[in-house]
Design a protein around this motif. Structure first.
Motif, PDB file in Angstrom:
ATOM      1  N   VAL A  52       6.290  -4.010   6.818  1.00 16.42           N
ATOM      2  CA  VAL A  52       7.536  -3.309   6.525  1.00 16.42           C
ATOM      3  C   VAL A  52       7.171  -1.973   5.892  1.00 16.42           C
ATOM      4  O   VAL A  52       6.509  -1.930   4.859  1.00 16.42           O
ATOM      5  CB  VAL A  52       8.439  -4.123   5.574  1.00 16.42           C
ATOM      6  CG1 VAL A  52       9.727  -3.362   5.272  1.00 16.42           C
ATOM      7  CG2 VAL A  52       8.756  -5.491   6.171  1.00 16.42           C
ATOM      8  N   LEU A  53       7.586  -0.898   6.544  1.00 12.72           N
ATOM      9  CA  LEU A  53       7.335   0.452   6.072  1.00 12.72           C
ATOM     10  C   LEU A  53       8.640   1.047   5.573  1.00 12.72           C
ATOM     11  O   LEU A  53       9.694   0.827   6.180  1.00 12.72           O
ATOM     12  CB  LEU A  53       6.793   1.321   7.213  1.00 12.72           C
ATOM     13  CG  LEU A  53       5.564   0.781   7.940  1.00 12.72           C
ATOM     14  CD1 LEU A  53       5.379   1.474   9.272  1.00 12.72           C
ATOM     15  CD2 LEU A  53       4.342   0.936   7.067  1.00 12.72           C
ATOM     16  N   GLU A  70      -4.036  10.089   8.967  1.00 12.93           N
ATOM     17  CA  GLU A  70      -4.916   8.926   8.989  1.00 12.93           C
ATOM     18  C   GLU A  70      -4.533   7.874   7.959  1.00 12.93           C
ATOM     19  O   GLU A  70      -4.708   6.682   8.197  1.00 12.93           O
ATOM     20  CB  GLU A  70      -6.371   9.365   8.785  1.00 12.93           C
ATOM     21  CG  GLU A  70      -7.379   8.253   8.984  1.00 12.93           C
ATOM     22  CD  GLU A  70      -7.287   7.567  10.347  1.00 12.93           C
ATOM     23  OE1 GLU A  70      -7.521   6.349  10.396  1.00 12.93           O
ATOM     24  OE2 GLU A  70      -6.963   8.225  11.355  1.00 12.93           O
ATOM     25  N   GLY A  71      -4.020   8.291   6.806  1.00  7.50           N
ATOM     26  CA  GLY A  71      -3.624   7.315   5.795  1.00  7.50           C
ATOM     27  C   GLY A  71      -2.587   6.331   6.306  1.00  7.50           C
ATOM     28  O   GLY A  71      -2.694   5.124   6.071  1.00  7.50           O
ATOM     29  N   LEU A  72      -1.588   6.823   7.015  1.00 13.27           N
ATOM     30  CA  LEU A  72      -0.553   5.952   7.577  1.00 13.27           C
ATOM     31  C   LEU A  72      -1.143   5.060   8.664  1.00 13.27           C
ATOM     32  O   LEU A  72      -0.872   3.857   8.705  1.00 13.27           O
ATOM     33  CB  LEU A  72       0.610   6.782   8.125  1.00 13.27           C
ATOM     34  CG  LEU A  72       1.759   6.004   8.745  1.00 13.27           C
ATOM     35  CD1 LEU A  72       2.376   5.039   7.751  1.00 13.27           C
ATOM     36  CD2 LEU A  72       2.810   6.965   9.279  1.00 13.27           C
ATOM     37  N   ARG A  73      -1.967   5.632   9.525  1.00 14.07           N
ATOM     38  CA  ARG A  73      -2.594   4.825  10.584  1.00 14.07           C
ATOM     39  C   ARG A  73      -3.419   3.685   9.983  1.00 14.07           C
ATOM     40  O   ARG A  73      -3.362   2.549  10.434  1.00 14.07           O
ATOM     41  CB  ARG A  73      -3.450   5.699  11.493  1.00 14.07           C
ATOM     42  CG  ARG A  73      -2.638   6.533  12.472  1.00 14.07           C
ATOM     43  CD  ARG A  73      -3.522   7.234  13.492  1.00 14.07           C
ATOM     44  NE  ARG A  73      -4.253   8.349  12.913  1.00 14.07           N
ATOM     45  CZ  ARG A  73      -3.734   9.554  12.675  1.00 14.07           C
ATOM     46  NH1 ARG A  73      -2.472   9.799  12.971  1.00 14.07           N
ATOM     47  NH2 ARG A  73      -4.471  10.517  12.158  1.00 14.07           N
ATOM     48  N   GLU A  74      -4.200   3.998   8.945  1.00 11.33           N
ATOM     49  CA  GLU A  74      -5.039   2.978   8.311  1.00 11.33           C
ATOM     50  C   GLU A  74      -4.190   1.917   7.606  1.00 11.33           C
ATOM     51  O   GLU A  74      -4.502   0.725   7.670  1.00 11.33           O
ATOM     52  CB  GLU A  74      -6.018   3.613   7.334  1.00 11.33           C
ATOM     53  CG  GLU A  74      -6.959   2.626   6.682  1.00 11.33           C
ATOM     54  CD  GLU A  74      -7.692   1.720   7.664  1.00 11.33           C
ATOM     55  OE1 GLU A  74      -7.827   0.521   7.349  1.00 11.33           O
ATOM     56  OE2 GLU A  74      -8.121   2.183   8.751  1.00 11.33           O
ATOM     57  N   ALA A  75      -3.126   2.327   6.939  1.00  7.82           N
ATOM     58  CA  ALA A  75      -2.253   1.363   6.262  1.00  7.82           C
ATOM     59  C   ALA A  75      -1.626   0.405   7.269  1.00  7.82           C
ATOM     60  O   ALA A  75      -1.551  -0.804   7.017  1.00  7.82           O
ATOM     61  CB  ALA A  75      -1.176   2.097   5.463  1.00  7.82           C
ATOM     62  N   THR A  92       0.837  -1.178   0.000  1.00  9.75           N
ATOM     63  CA  THR A  92       0.000   0.000   0.000  1.00  9.75           C
ATOM     64  C   THR A  92       0.877   1.234   0.000  1.00  9.75           C
ATOM     65  O   THR A  92       1.845   1.292   0.751  1.00  9.75           O
ATOM     66  CB  THR A  92      -0.895   0.020   1.257  1.00  9.75           C
ATOM     67  OG1 THR A  92      -1.700  -1.149   1.255  1.00  9.75           O
ATOM     68  CG2 THR A  92      -1.758   1.243   1.285  1.00  9.75           C
ATOM     69  N   HIS A  93       0.546   2.194  -0.792  1.00 13.73           N
ATOM     70  CA  HIS A  93       1.262   3.465  -0.809  1.00 13.73           C
ATOM     71  C   HIS A  93       0.422   4.494  -0.067  1.00 13.73           C
ATOM     72  O   HIS A  93      -0.781   4.610  -0.305  1.00 13.73           O
ATOM     73  CB  HIS A  93       1.500   3.919  -2.248  1.00 13.73           C
ATOM     74  CG  HIS A  93       2.210   5.229  -2.331  1.00 13.73           C
ATOM     75  ND1 HIS A  93       1.552   6.428  -2.408  1.00 13.73           N
ATOM     76  CD2 HIS A  93       3.523   5.522  -2.311  1.00 13.73           C
ATOM     77  CE1 HIS A  93       2.432   7.406  -2.453  1.00 13.73           C
ATOM     78  NE2 HIS A  93       3.640   6.874  -2.393  1.00 13.73           N
TER      79      HIS A  93
END
Length: 180
Positions: A25-26, A8-13, A1-2
């Motif tokens: 892995v980020l 919120e986008g990072l939290r959801e990913a 996922t990008h």
């Protein structure tokens, strides 16, 4: 996922990854300063940070954590965003941990090599120096302009690991080849 490395986008990913994967892995978004959203998101998801910041170059800001999901502990790695930093930390730390978690116990260790063109540089932290394999069995340092130098990364076969305070001459060093 990008996703962007904030909000919120990072939290959801991260939530989605934890719900559906054996590991997360980020890349990017992890740093040593106030602009690091990854640690907070991982901690908010219940993560226990095992390390954040390693005495190495490149890859110092790497993060490693475990998050309890059901009865399992899911490893989470926050790799730096610079390409060489991400390549080194993934090869040296993330891949062996993930292989072990998958039950792979026979990963070959690094072979020890001599540097054919040492420059004598020593640092007070672990150095991961890009190298190219030579026909003689040794390695040659690749001229690199920092952790964003993808050209040098592409010209290298992997890296050697030089301990703190040591120079790159007169010893054998562990060589880590890029995964293929």
């Amino acid at each position: 996922t990008h996703t962007r490395d904030d909000g919120e986008g990072l939290r959801e990913a991260v939530r989605a990854g934890l719900a559906s994967a054996d590991a997360v892995v980020l890349t990017g978004g992890v740093s040593m300063g106030h602009r690091d959203p990854v640690r907070g998101v991982v901690e908010a998801a219940g993560g226990e940070v095992v390390f954040h910041g390693l005495p190495q170059k490149p890859g110092k800001p790497m993060l490693g954590a475990l998050v309890a999901v059901g009865g399992a502990r899911v490893p989470v790695f926050g790799l730096p965003g610079n390409p060489i930093s991400a390549m080194v930390t993934c090869t040296r730390i993330a891949v062996p941990v993930l292989a072990r978690a998958a039950g792979i116990t026979d990963l070959p260790g690094p072979r020890r090599v001599a540097v054919t063109n040492p420059d004598g540089r020593a640092m007070e932290l672990w150095q991961h120096r890009l190298v190219r394999c030579m026909a003689c069995g040794g390695v040659e340092l690749v001229d690199a302009r920092g952790s964003g130098d993808i050209i040098a990364g592409g010209r290298s076969d992997g890296f050697i690991e030089v301990p703190p305070g040591a120079a790159d001459a007169g010893a054998l060093f562990p060589f880590y080849a890029w995964p293929t």
